[in-house]
Design an enzyme around this catalytic site. Sequence first.
Site, PDB file in Angstrom:
ATOM      1  N   PRO A 206      -8.501   4.916   7.814  1.00  0.00           N
ATOM      2  CA  PRO A 206      -7.096   4.368   8.151  1.00  0.00           C
ATOM      3  C   PRO A 206      -6.069   5.433   7.437  1.00  0.00           C
ATOM      4  CG  PRO A 206      -8.620   2.830   7.501  1.00  0.00           C
ATOM      5  CD  PRO A 206      -9.362   4.188   7.323  1.00  0.00           C
ATOM      6  N   CYS A 207      -4.962   5.538   8.226  1.00  0.00           N
ATOM      7  CA  CYS A 207      -3.855   6.191   7.641  1.00  0.00           C
ATOM      8  C   CYS A 207      -3.427   5.937   6.039  1.00  0.00           C
ATOM      9  CB  CYS A 207      -2.489   6.407   8.550  1.00  0.00           C
ATOM     10  SG  CYS A 207      -1.966   4.850   8.957  1.00  0.00           S
ATOM     11  N   GLN A 208      -3.240   4.711   5.732  1.00  0.00           N
ATOM     12  CA  GLN A 208      -3.010   3.977   4.661  1.00  0.00           C
ATOM     13  C   GLN A 208      -3.637   4.530   3.363  1.00  0.00           C
ATOM     14  OE1 GLN A 208      -3.969   2.299   7.119  1.00  0.00           O
ATOM     15  NE2 GLN A 208      -3.078   0.085   6.966  1.00  0.00           N
ATOM     16  N   SER A 209      -4.946   5.345   3.633  1.00  0.00           N
ATOM     17  CA  SER A 209      -5.841   5.988   2.637  1.00  0.00           C
ATOM     18  C   SER A 209      -5.371   7.272   2.131  1.00  0.00           C
ATOM     19  CB  SER A 209      -7.177   5.652   3.129  1.00  0.00           C
ATOM     20  OG  SER A 209      -7.341   7.003   4.005  1.00  0.00           O
ATOM     21  N   LYS A 252       3.879  12.689   6.998  1.00  0.00           N
ATOM     22  CA  LYS A 252       3.845  11.913   5.778  1.00  0.00           C
ATOM     23  C   LYS A 252       4.032  12.662   4.462  1.00  0.00           C
ATOM     24  CE  LYS A 252       1.109   8.113   3.965  1.00  0.00           C
ATOM     25  NZ  LYS A 252      -0.285   7.376   3.765  1.00  0.00           N
TER      26      LYS A 252
END
Length: 737
Positions: A206-209, A252
């Site tokens: 997941p991109c949050q990681s 990001k």
Amino acid sequence: MATINFYLDKPDKKGLSPIHLRINCNGKQIKNATGEKVRVEDFDKDKQLVKDSLDKHIEINHYLNYLKDRADELLNRSYKKAFTNKEIKDKLNDFVNNYKEDHNVNIVREQVELYGKPFTFVDLFAGAGGFSEGFLQAEVNNKFFDFLVANDINENCELTHIVRYNHQLGLDADFLCQDITEPDFLDNLLKKIDGKKVDVVCGGPPCQSFSLAGKRKKFDKKDDLFSHYLQVIKVLQPKYFVMENVKGILTKEGGKIKELILEEINSIVDIKEIPKLTGFIKNLKSSNKQDEFLIDCLIKRIEIEQFSEKKAEEAKEVFIKTVESKFRQLTPKIVDYKTSKTDQRIGTIRHGFNLLQRNKEWEVLKRKIIREKDFCNIDNDYFVEHFNNFLTELDSIEIIKKIEEAFKRLNVAKEHYRACNDILIALQIYTFSFDETLQFSKKFCNKKQYKELNEIIDAIRLYKIEAPFVANASNYGVPQNRERVLFIGCRKDQKFISEIPATVKEEEKVTVFEALHDLDFVGNDEEARYYELVDISKQFNGTAKKMMSLLNKRAVEGKPDTKKGKTFADWSKEGRLNGRFKNATKPFYVQNTEALVKGEKSYDVLHNHKTSKQNNDVVKRLDIIRKEGDYKKAQNKLNACGLSTNKRNYNVLKPDGQSPTVMTIADDYIHYNAPRSLTVREMARLQSFDDSFVFQGKRSTGGNNRKTEVPQYTLVGNAVPPLLARAVATEILKNIK
């Protein structure tokens, strides 16, 4: 009104009586075999069920009730009021035959043999199994993929995997239901792989990681999954690995995350080459006598790369103990005995070493705290800053900062500057990425050694990757504009892959109408269990010719093929698995794992095609938005009718184009031809899943349950489109050695 019951026919030679379904309606009778046989004494005529004296009574009774309910739904709850005997028998026999087929074949079956050797793959963060589906569909010159293991943390992901790949397709592919961050994850994964060679690893953390080292302030439960994914790559060392993520990952934190990812991938080393590297660095000591301690630290840091997680933790502890030993030798030289026992600065340094040595234990505690923090919804409140500050303080980099501060405040004599500085540099080396370690090693090289080290570095890098590749799913036969970033790591002994060629041109792309037109026979709060004929001429009247022109015959990957091709919808119904699984059973649905164990299965012809129950105001609102074609354009009309809503967005599907990115909430989308949201099956079509792929468990969920549950809509929305995965797998098969 039709009456429906069961009766026993005459017993066979073994004393088993077939159970028949009997329908009485307007003086006429229809009898239908159920495919089950029992002894007379095991059947309760009054309850119309099998007695619990029979071992399989739970499964058989669930099936009988299911069949009776389907007959009742057909005859007493259908919009259609007239049926021929053949129509009724044909529809009921679809359910019966699916049940019989599932019970006549062993759970694990050999797939149809192909010439050539299969290549193996492992699917991490597998979710529903979009990557898995695409990889199993791919075949190039009799080269194909064999599925070893999938992994995810949710039970419904595991249930969907087991039903699809073990029960339905008959594979022995295993599933590891465990968090990738847990200390024994790698050991458990290796047990599942059972010594087999892994050729490809795929998955999308997941991109949050993704976060920069030392700047992990959010501390959600997905934190740092990326580094754990790469740890699996380091241990398995597959020929290729594919990492999928959202397009936003490229920008990001100003593009720094992308660079970090590439740096980490380039830091994966060929373990066999490490002794050559450490041998070279060891030789640097002869020309750098004053730096022997730092060079030894570099060697220890490099050697960590060759170990599995458990041994790596032990090696890290040895590293810190080595640095601590140097500090112990230095302490009597820079402070007196009393100061060494009572001074806060010395205590900070000494206790900092203790904290660093216990890094593994602190990481376990951090994971538990992060989970509890997430469970208690600690976010955007008075608690969050304190929790995050505490978690930040446990990070190795923060601990080392405090050790550095303590050294600065000691004001040691000049003759001990070098020794103190060496300790601090050694601690920096401890935090280095492998790439940073190699760059630092160059400081101790002369011109000739510098060149030699670069040659060793080129040889030690295990994977080649230049830049990530942005892939739009619509370029691969998927009726959806879904842009995703692919990082494709190619082992140095394999051909380099930098992009995945499109399988369709812009004008050849699959439209929403081609994907969904044949499913357009359900209304509000309805569930379809078999296909109905859709008459496009009646549905679209004056525009029928235009709508028919959107249906194109094409090859499975989307290319136009007027001779042997099929429409996207037909491919979805027939399946895209290339005939490899001719012994596969018909699909079925179960509510949960317990229902699977008990055999409480639903053998519908069509699965996951249920519409939401929406009140009149919602239906009116959706109809206005649908007719306007855009949510923003519809605002004035919605306000005038008193139907405005706080919902941020609705996406109206355009039949002659591709859908926007399919997410996890069906209410975000409005069907192009009816004021309703999409069914799970329609969203699965937009993702390019075959209709035979059944999404198990709950259909949807809400509130806090979204944190822990992965219902059908979430399984679909989070998946990699199988046709995109197929294109990736095909390109790998073309190049793999």
